[in-house]
Enzyme design. Sequence first.
Site, PDB file in Angstrom:
ATOM      1  CB  SER A  45      -8.061   3.746   2.381  1.00  0.00           C
ATOM      2  OG  SER A  45      -7.239   3.223   3.409  1.00  0.00           O
ATOM      3  CB  SER A  55      -8.354   1.074   5.452  1.00  0.00           C
ATOM      4  OG  SER A  55      -9.015   2.283   5.179  1.00  0.00           O
ATOM      5  CE  LYS A 108      -3.973   1.958   2.504  1.00  0.00           C
ATOM      6  NZ  LYS A 108      -4.849   1.844   3.696  1.00  0.00           N
TER       7      LYS A 108
END
Length: 462
Positions: free
Chosen positions: A145, A169, A70
């Site tokens: 996210s 997330s 990420k």
Amino acid sequence: MSSVIKVASEKVSAVELVAAALEKAKKFAEYNVFTSLNEKAALAKAAEIDKKIARGEKAGRLAGVPYALKDNFSSREGKTTASAKMLENYRAPITATAVKKLEDEGAIMIGRTNLDAFAHGGSTENSYFGATANAHDKTRVAGGSSGGSATAVALDIVPFALGTDTGGSIRQPASFNGVYGMKPTFGAVSRYGVVAMASSTDTIGVLAQTAEDTQMLMGLLAGKDEKDTTTLDDFLAAAKSEKLKIGVISDFMGEGVDDEVAKLTKDYIEKLKKAGHQVSEVKMPILKYALAVYYVVVPAEVASNLSRYDGIRYGFRAKDAKTLGEIYSKSRDEGLMPENKRRILIGNFVLSSGFFDAYYLKAQKVRTLIIKAYNEMFAKYDVLVCPVAPTPAFKIGENTSDALKMYLGDIMTVPPSLAGLPALSVPAGKTASGLPIGVQLIGARRSDAILMGLAAEIEGLK
Ligand code: GLN
């Protein structure tokens, strides 16, 4: 079999493994999974690992296994953008502890994955680089996210990816894409080197294809780190398999929950019963306040954490700014996404004198009551179960004009975050139109291994 172990034990070279992952990443370019690929460095590393293996040296437990990162983890490889214009060209001078731990075991980062800018969101549509598509339906969101990480794993570009979870997330995009997503106990994994969102609920975890991989990877990542004083001693040793007392949170099984989500959750609960666990319904009415508490506490922390992006120290600086005030305001205005700004405004509002007692302090008090309610539950139950999200993945653009509707989707993931509890999103089948649904297993602090063990047990029954 575990996909990571399978990858690591395949009789192919690390270079071949990494090249294949990179090729897939390019093949699926239209999903907008990656903010950047780490092609050159990844292939060079793989070649190093092959040499090590040829010399008979130890190459690590994840030797040659490709993974996706990420893009809010610092690494000296490439840029760390947090999917924000503010950090579009930012090169971190450090490497996050979690990344270092994977590298020490020979894992190879093939690319950085897309997220809602600064991890603010639940769909990856708030990214400066555009939305990421769902692996099962290109017209739908990946969730967020950690949307890029979830789609990367679901498309089998990589067997696992790192994510962060502040209020859902990791779990929600895992649910939307049909993969496992583990948010550990607060403090289980070092956050050193990770772009901060809300420091009292930020956690680091993995998105993976199997429960077994999730367990193994979390074991590698967890542990005390002197660079993050909130880290706990490692407590992730595998749990003994035993018959558990499981409570189904009935508050999250009725009104407002999509029928198919409820049905697939119930099917999973049947499996838990069949495996011999004792299941009963529990009520936690206090949880209806969790969302309101989260959207006061988290913006407050976001406002402080994002104050460092001032156009001066690092990151983007607006070109035409003349005075100091203009540098601050123009750089922040152009460098941050609307959702970032909304949270900064809410955060500064609830922290301002005159409103602090009415909002921030009150929210923290209710947060304490939520923690107390969980403690009471975990005196009687080992695991709590509910869906991850009230709906399957929604259409790209469907909720973008309605922030409150978007926030409502976080109702089931936010409560464990406020209490620092471990929670695991487990794939629980698909809707009639082929969209995956995840079930959430929640445990007491430090009971992460019980959740992953339970998920592995049920996975084994399939
Ligand atoms: N969707 C939640 C939010 O928008 C969670 C975000 C996260 O966990 N980083 O705050």
